[in-house]
Scaffold this motif. Sequence first.
Motif, mmCIF file in Angstrom:
data_model
loop_
_atom_site.group_PDB
_atom_site.id
_atom_site.type_symbol
_atom_site.label_atom_id
_atom_site.label_comp_id
_atom_site.label_asym_id
_atom_site.label_seq_id
_atom_site.Cartn_x
_atom_site.Cartn_y
_atom_site.Cartn_z
ATOM 1 N N THR A 2 -6.301 3.591 -8.306
ATOM 2 C CA THR A 2 -7.656 3.649 -7.811
ATOM 3 C C THR A 2 -8.648 3.378 -8.907
ATOM 4 O OG1 THR A 2 -7.950 5.958 -8.283
ATOM 5 C CG2 THR A 2 -6.934 5.413 -6.190
ATOM 6 N N ARG A 94 5.089 6.030 4.687
ATOM 7 C CA ARG A 94 4.153 5.159 5.409
ATOM 8 C C ARG A 94 3.472 5.922 6.548
ATOM 9 N NH1 ARG A 94 8.799 1.539 4.916
ATOM 10 N NH2 ARG A 94 8.454 0.176 3.109
ATOM 11 N N THR A 118 -11.446 -1.149 2.822
ATOM 12 C CA THR A 118 -11.344 -0.251 1.679
ATOM 13 C C THR A 118 -11.781 1.159 2.071
ATOM 14 O OG1 THR A 118 -13.580 -0.749 0.908
ATOM 15 C CG2 THR A 118 -11.787 -2.123 0.051
ATOM 16 N N TRP A 130 -11.030 2.960 -3.087
ATOM 17 C CA TRP A 130 -9.616 2.602 -3.092
ATOM 18 C C TRP A 130 -9.389 1.377 -2.208
ATOM 19 C CZ3 TRP A 130 -11.477 7.532 -2.049
ATOM 20 C CH2 TRP A 130 -11.192 8.525 -2.996
ATOM 21 N N PRO A 131 -8.308 0.645 -2.429
ATOM 22 C CA PRO A 131 -8.033 -0.532 -1.591
ATOM 23 C C PRO A 131 -7.880 -0.208 -0.106
ATOM 24 C CG PRO A 131 -6.720 -0.603 -3.589
ATOM 25 C CD PRO A 131 -7.366 0.750 -3.550
ATOM 26 N N GLU A 134 -3.936 -0.306 4.262
ATOM 27 C CA GLU A 134 -3.033 -1.447 4.333
ATOM 28 C C GLU A 134 -2.383 -1.713 2.989
ATOM 29 O OE1 GLU A 134 -2.020 -2.872 7.008
ATOM 30 O OE2 GLU A 134 -3.351 -1.644 8.244
ATOM 31 N N SER A 135 -3.148 -1.540 1.930
ATOM 32 C CA SER A 135 -2.583 -1.704 0.596
ATOM 33 C C SER A 135 -1.519 -0.658 0.315
ATOM 34 C CB SER A 135 -3.697 -1.624 -0.451
ATOM 35 O OG SER A 135 -3.170 -1.720 -1.756
ATOM 36 N N ALA A 136 -1.783 0.564 0.732
ATOM 37 C CA ALA A 136 -0.803 1.636 0.534
ATOM 38 C C ALA A 136 0.477 1.350 1.305
ATOM 39 C CB ALA A 136 -1.392 2.974 0.966
ATOM 40 N N ALA A 138 1.696 -1.471 2.221
ATOM 41 C CA ALA A 138 2.408 -2.639 1.709
ATOM 42 C C ALA A 138 3.071 -2.383 0.362
ATOM 43 C CB ALA A 138 1.442 -3.816 1.586
ATOM 44 N N SER A 139 2.749 -1.256 -0.259
ATOM 45 C CA SER A 139 3.287 -0.977 -1.585
ATOM 46 C C SER A 139 4.704 -0.431 -1.497
ATOM 47 C CB SER A 139 2.387 0.018 -2.318
ATOM 48 O OG SER A 139 2.604 1.330 -1.821
ATOM 49 N N PRO A 142 4.067 4.170 -1.093
ATOM 50 C CA PRO A 142 2.862 4.527 -0.331
ATOM 51 C C PRO A 142 2.294 5.899 -0.669
ATOM 52 C CG PRO A 142 4.523 3.558 1.108
ATOM 53 C CD PRO A 142 5.187 3.785 -0.212
ATOM 54 N N HIS A 145 -0.012 5.924 -3.727
ATOM 55 C CA HIS A 145 -1.347 5.393 -3.465
ATOM 56 C C HIS A 145 -2.164 6.369 -2.619
ATOM 57 C CE1 HIS A 145 -0.829 1.225 -5.037
ATOM 58 N NE2 HIS A 145 0.442 1.557 -4.900
#
Length: 332
Positions: A2, A94, A118, A130-131, A134-136, A138-139, A142, A145
């Motif tokens: 972050t 997730r 965001t 934070w992004p 969706e970013s979490a 895709a990591s 998760p 994040h």
Amino acid sequence: MTGAKSAPVLSSTGSVPREVLMRRYAQDFAAPSACLPFLKVPDIVHMGLNKLEPQAWITSCPTLPHYLNSKTAAYHRLGEKVYAQLPESLPAQRELAELLFRHLVQDHSGYVCTSGGTLSWRGDSGQLHWPGVESALASTSPLRHAGCWIADDVCLLLPGEGGYRLVAAYLAAPSYWRLEEKIGRPLNQIHAPVPGFQHKLAGQMARFFDHLKPEYPVWRSNWSVVDSPALLQRGEGTVSLQEAEGAGSEQSLYLRIERQSLRRLPDTGAVVFTIRVMTNPLEDLLAIEGGLSALAAAVAQMSPEEGRYKSLAPLLPSLQHFFSCHLEVPSA
């Protein structure tokens, strides 16, 4: 990771006044949500479960930037000793990220999801970005994040052979335990060092986890007294306030409170365990009627094993001196 904009986030070192360092993670004892467990239940070993409305799952944190600084600094320094996961935990991670994101946006006025997806937080102590979810999702981690969105530490448990096992955790504020020694282990092994656990709580805890419903989360709390307001307390080798934050050399005492929640995820069946750590200078308790005497009574009834488990034994002389200075009848 972050980022913070309009940076109110202060460095852990430098010329920050000691009074500020002491209160970064303090709770407001006058607030309706104040958590002082020994006022009602002095016992050290107990479940102490309370009903929790889903909308109150995670409590608001006016000093979130300070918690985030501590959390990310701990991860950068200690890596897998702060964040760890087993491969089978990814579906639950997730699901947790999605549920937590919805909760923060819907139930917390400080969080906003922008049109670009965001996540932003704004409070009196600054602003964070934070992004987003969706970013979490895709990591490859998760929970790591999503764990940065809140002040709480987060653990995930899944049922397995021997009971529920710790399968993922972002643990930046442990109270004298080490993630690398617990990841992958069942609850009965994790809690084996707790005095009286097998006799008092093992069966009760197993039944609770088996019957916990997604729609009925719960919360509990516990306490200790420590000599540093630092969140990271791993036991031997814990960095003191003086070493980590450049404060003076005099010893102080702090009331360390954990507000914990337990919630089952409806799809994966994992149990989410959150831990918010709050530390106040012990002097704060003087403003609470009966607060210090209740703490003194709770300390007095501890067994030697419980005092050692809480790492309180070395501080007992200082703590008893504090009691004798502020109570009409010194604690025995």
